[in-house]
Write a protein that holds these residues in place. Sequence first.
Motif, PDB file in Angstrom:
ATOM      1  N   VAL A   1     -39.374  13.177 -47.788  1.00 49.41           N
ATOM      2  CA  VAL A   1     -40.628  12.907 -48.502  1.00 49.41           C
ATOM      3  C   VAL A   1     -41.791  13.627 -47.827  1.00 49.41           C
ATOM      4  CG1 VAL A   1     -42.295  11.089 -49.072  1.00 49.41           C
ATOM      5  CG2 VAL A   1     -39.855  10.719 -49.491  1.00 49.41           C
ATOM      6  N   VAL A   2     -41.852  13.577 -46.500  1.00 44.86           N
ATOM      7  CA  VAL A   2     -42.923  14.248 -45.764  1.00 44.86           C
ATOM      8  C   VAL A   2     -42.809  15.766 -45.941  1.00 44.86           C
ATOM      9  CG1 VAL A   2     -43.814  14.742 -43.445  1.00 44.86           C
ATOM     10  CG2 VAL A   2     -43.261  12.392 -44.102  1.00 44.86           C
ATOM     11  N   ALA A   3     -41.595  16.321 -45.861  1.00 45.21           N
ATOM     12  CA  ALA A   3     -41.398  17.768 -46.000  1.00 45.21           C
ATOM     13  C   ALA A   3     -41.796  18.246 -47.395  1.00 45.21           C
ATOM     14  CB  ALA A   3     -39.949  18.138 -45.706  1.00 45.21           C
ATOM     15  N   VAL A   4     -41.397  17.525 -48.431  1.00 49.07           N
ATOM     16  CA  VAL A   4     -41.759  17.896 -49.802  1.00 49.07           C
ATOM     17  C   VAL A   4     -43.271  17.801 -49.985  1.00 49.07           C
ATOM     18  CG1 VAL A   4     -41.564  17.207 -52.239  1.00 49.07           C
ATOM     19  CG2 VAL A   4     -39.519  17.328 -50.809  1.00 49.07           C
ATOM     20  N   GLY A   5     -43.888  16.771 -49.434  1.00 49.69           N
ATOM     21  CA  GLY A   5     -45.342  16.628 -49.512  1.00 49.69           C
ATOM     22  C   GLY A   5     -46.058  17.795 -48.847  1.00 49.69           C
ATOM     23  N   MET A   6     -45.551  18.253 -47.705  1.00 51.30           N
ATOM     24  CA  MET A   6     -46.163  19.380 -47.001  1.00 51.30           C
ATOM     25  C   MET A   6     -46.024  20.671 -47.819  1.00 51.30           C
ATOM     26  SD  MET A   6     -45.079  18.587 -43.059  1.00 51.30           S
ATOM     27  CE  MET A   6     -45.756  20.103 -42.441  1.00 51.30           C
ATOM     28  N   VAL A   7     -44.869  20.880 -48.451  1.00 51.75           N
ATOM     29  CA  VAL A   7     -44.664  22.081 -49.263  1.00 51.75           C
ATOM     30  C   VAL A   7     -45.651  22.096 -50.422  1.00 51.75           C
ATOM     31  CG1 VAL A   7     -43.074  23.237 -50.852  1.00 51.75           C
ATOM     32  CG2 VAL A   7     -42.260  22.468 -48.606  1.00 51.75           C
ATOM     33  N   PHE A   8     -45.775  20.967 -51.145  1.00 48.97           N
ATOM     34  CA  PHE A   8     -46.722  20.915 -52.263  1.00 48.97           C
ATOM     35  C   PHE A   8     -48.160  21.101 -51.783  1.00 48.97           C
ATOM     36  CE2 PHE A   8     -43.337  18.732 -54.712  1.00 48.97           C
ATOM     37  CZ  PHE A   8     -43.295  19.629 -55.770  1.00 48.97           C
ATOM     38  N   SER A   9     -48.468  20.579 -50.621  1.00 49.54           N
ATOM     39  CA  SER A   9     -49.805  20.745 -50.068  1.00 49.54           C
ATOM     40  C   SER A   9     -50.084  22.210 -49.759  1.00 49.54           C
ATOM     41  CB  SER A   9     -49.937  19.901 -48.805  1.00 49.54           C
ATOM     42  OG  SER A   9     -51.077  20.233 -48.101  1.00 49.54           O
ATOM     43  N   LEU A  10     -49.123  22.902 -49.172  1.00 52.69           N
ATOM     44  CA  LEU A  10     -49.303  24.316 -48.837  1.00 52.69           C
ATOM     45  C   LEU A  10     -49.379  25.197 -50.084  1.00 52.69           C
ATOM     46  CD1 LEU A  10     -46.875  24.645 -45.796  1.00 52.69           C
ATOM     47  CD2 LEU A  10     -49.373  24.735 -45.750  1.00 52.69           C
ATOM     48  N   LEU A  11     -48.604  24.867 -51.115  1.00 48.54           N
ATOM     49  CA  LEU A  11     -48.595  25.665 -52.335  1.00 48.54           C
ATOM     50  C   LEU A  11     -49.786  25.380 -53.235  1.00 48.54           C
ATOM     51  CD1 LEU A  11     -44.820  25.525 -53.301  1.00 48.54           C
ATOM     52  CD2 LEU A  11     -46.065  27.411 -52.243  1.00 48.54           C
ATOM     53  N   GLY A  12     -50.464  24.304 -52.998  1.00 47.17           N
ATOM     54  CA  GLY A  12     -51.611  23.970 -53.825  1.00 47.17           C
ATOM     55  C   GLY A  12     -51.215  23.204 -55.066  1.00 47.17           C
ATOM     56  N   CYS A  13     -50.038  23.314 -55.516  1.00 47.85           N
ATOM     57  CA  CYS A  13     -49.412  22.673 -56.666  1.00 47.85           C
ATOM     58  C   CYS A  13     -50.252  22.605 -57.922  1.00 47.85           C
ATOM     59  CB  CYS A  13     -48.829  21.367 -56.268  1.00 47.85           C
ATOM     60  SG  CYS A  13     -49.305  19.762 -56.226  1.00 47.85           S
ATOM     61  N   SER A  14     -51.258  23.418 -58.027  1.00 46.36           N
ATOM     62  CA  SER A  14     -52.066  23.451 -59.248  1.00 46.36           C
ATOM     63  C   SER A  14     -52.372  24.886 -59.602  1.00 46.36           C
ATOM     64  CB  SER A  14     -53.369  22.683 -59.036  1.00 46.36           C
ATOM     65  OG  SER A  14     -54.220  22.885 -60.133  1.00 46.36           O
ATOM     66  N   GLY A  15     -51.896  25.342 -60.772  1.00 45.76           N
ATOM     67  CA  GLY A  15     -52.148  26.700 -61.226  1.00 45.76           C
ATOM     68  C   GLY A  15     -53.603  26.930 -61.579  1.00 45.76           C
ATOM     69  N   SER A  16     -54.386  25.866 -61.780  1.00 45.15           N
ATOM     70  CA  SER A  16     -55.774  26.030 -62.209  1.00 45.15           C
ATOM     71  C   SER A  16     -56.669  26.573 -61.099  1.00 45.15           C
ATOM     72  CB  SER A  16     -56.332  24.699 -62.720  1.00 45.15           C
ATOM     73  OG  SER A  16     -56.356  23.770 -61.667  1.00 45.15           O
ATOM     74  N   ASN A  17     -56.170  26.603 -59.857  1.00 43.41           N
ATOM     75  CA  ASN A  17     -56.985  27.117 -58.757  1.00 43.41           C
ATOM     76  C   ASN A  17     -56.814  28.616 -58.565  1.00 43.41           C
ATOM     77  OD1 ASN A  17     -58.031  24.620 -58.140  1.00 43.41           O
ATOM     78  ND2 ASN A  17     -56.312  24.095 -56.813  1.00 43.41           N
ATOM     79  N   PHE A  18     -55.971  29.262 -59.378  1.00 40.92           N
ATOM     80  CA  PHE A  18     -55.720  30.696 -59.248  1.00 40.92           C
ATOM     81  C   PHE A  18     -56.890  31.488 -59.801  1.00 40.92           C
ATOM     82  CE2 PHE A  18     -54.460  34.592 -61.400  1.00 40.92           C
ATOM     83  CZ  PHE A  18     -53.993  35.319 -60.322  1.00 40.92           C
ATOM     84  N   ASN A  19     -57.373  32.441 -59.017  1.00 40.32           N
ATOM     85  CA  ASN A  19     -58.386  33.380 -59.483  1.00 40.32           C
ATOM     86  C   ASN A  19     -57.836  34.784 -59.356  1.00 40.32           C
ATOM     87  OD1 ASN A  19     -60.455  31.672 -60.250  1.00 40.32           O
ATOM     88  ND2 ASN A  19     -61.304  31.568 -58.204  1.00 40.32           N
ATOM     89  N   ALA A  20     -58.022  35.578 -60.402  1.00 42.86           N
ATOM     90  CA  ALA A  20     -57.626  36.980 -60.347  1.00 42.86           C
ATOM     91  C   ALA A  20     -58.462  37.682 -59.288  1.00 42.86           C
ATOM     92  CB  ALA A  20     -57.838  37.638 -61.707  1.00 42.86           C
TER      93      ALA A  20
END
Length: 135
Positions: free
Chosen positions: A9-28
């Motif tokens: 659970v902690v490892a999966v949480g860290m991965v999502f935290s590092l990836l940002g898990c939201s496509g809406s934050n992407f800027n060209a």
Amino acid sequence: MSKNTRFLVVAVGMVFSLLGCSGSNFNAVFVGPLSGTYNSAAMTGYNFRATVHQTGSTVYGDWNISQSTPSAAIIKAGSLTGPVNGTTLTATLTSIEAVPNTYNATIIMSGTAATMTISGGTQPITGTATLVVTQ
């Protein structure tokens, strides 16, 4: 909860935290020369060029519209600035003339290509362009 489950659970949480898990934050990224053919009611087949730089979500740089004939005389030129939101740059183009004009430009990126629409100004240059970003 077992020790292995807590670790997972902690490892999966860290991965999502590092990836940002939201496509809406992407800027060209709008960096480098933009160039293409510009068309408006008064100017068909002219060249649009801009050299842009980006700091965070703000883009700034210089632009010009020139004739596509051998003389390639510059018709309009100036500075540009504006925010990037996703793949869209909403820029203000200010011309360098005796009486500066301000235009609104929307540039939408798609890979290394972009489409642009310009409107506004007291000497309208309303039109569109298909641009290519070169790095």
